[in-house]
Scaffold this active site. Structure first.
Site, PDB file in Angstrom:
ATOM      1  N   ASP A  28     -68.222 -14.925 -33.504  1.00 39.32           N
ATOM      2  CA  ASP A  28     -67.392 -14.839 -34.695  1.00 39.32           C
ATOM      3  C   ASP A  28     -66.377 -13.719 -34.441  1.00 39.32           C
ATOM      4  OD1 ASP A  28     -66.649 -15.123 -37.494  1.00 39.32           O
ATOM      5  OD2 ASP A  28     -67.717 -13.238 -37.806  1.00 39.32           O
ATOM      6  N   ASP A  39     -64.026 -11.816 -37.306  1.00 37.32           N
ATOM      7  CA  ASP A  39     -64.008 -10.781 -38.345  1.00 37.32           C
ATOM      8  C   ASP A  39     -65.426 -10.325 -38.675  1.00 37.32           C
ATOM      9  OD1 ASP A  39     -61.126 -10.814 -38.957  1.00 37.32           O
ATOM     10  OD2 ASP A  39     -61.536 -12.862 -39.620  1.00 37.32           O
TER      11      ASP A  39
END
Length: 223
Positions: free
Chosen positions: A8, A10
């Site tokens: 991922d 953020d």
């Protein structure tokens, strides 16, 4: 066995969740809707259309939602991407280098659209570590649907069962498990450890070097 790790963005590689929440509040206000930081924070990690649809009380395909998304992306580019390497969590560069040098294939699977993700990764000077970047625009359904994990594995050319997904939210981990990937959660992002600890089959890590160690063990992979 060839192995791959999908990250991922953020809250996992980039310390952006607080800035994202602030922009969500600001843009909502521009469209006449008062949103608290707490309300905005709960939508971080979702596709922007979904976040603004909820915050503005509109359908995701509504023209006002689309306008809010466009405005947000303008502000994100102006205010956040410009911070460049300051956005990186500690030890991310060192950890990515170790994983890449170990022979693992690396990818990013994010709710951002691919061009924005590419721009952020380049600004932080870590784009070259990754073989593949899969944004929300490359899938028909976002997390926790398993499609993003499956698409990332497909683009890497690695069976999904030989991939690990590293993220910071419950939906990240649900996506990983539904896709048949190993699941590693960082506790320094959006979801607190107390929430992540409730999930079955998830390894929790308090810093990025712990992620590196977790991805270097058989227990991180689905057999």
């Amino acid at each position: 066995m060839t192995r791959a790790i999908v990250f991922d963005l953020d809250g996992t590689l980039a310390d952006t969740p607080a800035a994202i929440a602030e922009l969500l509040v600001e843009v909502a206000a521009e469209f006449g809707v008062t949103v608290t930081p707490e309300q905005a924070a709960k939508t971080v990690g979702r596709p922007l259309e979904e976040s603004f649809g909820e915050l503005l009380g509109k359908r995701e395909e509504d023209s006002e939602t689309e306008s809010a998304v466009t405005r947000y992306r303008e502000l994100f580019e102006q205010r956040v991407i410009g911070k460049k390497t300051e956005l990186l969590y500690p030890s991310v560069v060192e950890g990515l280098r170790i994983l890449r040098d170990s022979g693992a294939k690396l990818a990013v699977g994010t709710s951002k659209i691919t061009p924005t993700a590419e721009a952020l990764l380049s600004a932080m000077e870590i784009r070259d570590f990754f073989d593949v970047v899969v944004g929300h625009d490359k899938v028909s359904r976002g997390k926790p649907n398993p499609e993003m994990g499956q698409r990332s594995a497909y683009e890497l050319g690695v069976p999904v069962q030989e991939c690990v997904y590293v993220g910071d939210t419950v939906s990240d981990m649900q996506m990983a498990r539904e896709a048949g990937m190993g699941a590693v959660a960082v506790t320094y992002g959006v979801a607190p450890r107390s929430e992540l600890n409730k999930l079955n089959g998830v390894t929790c890590c308090d810093d990025f070097m712990a992620v590196v160690n977790a991805c270097d063990t058989e227990s991180a992979f689905v057999s």
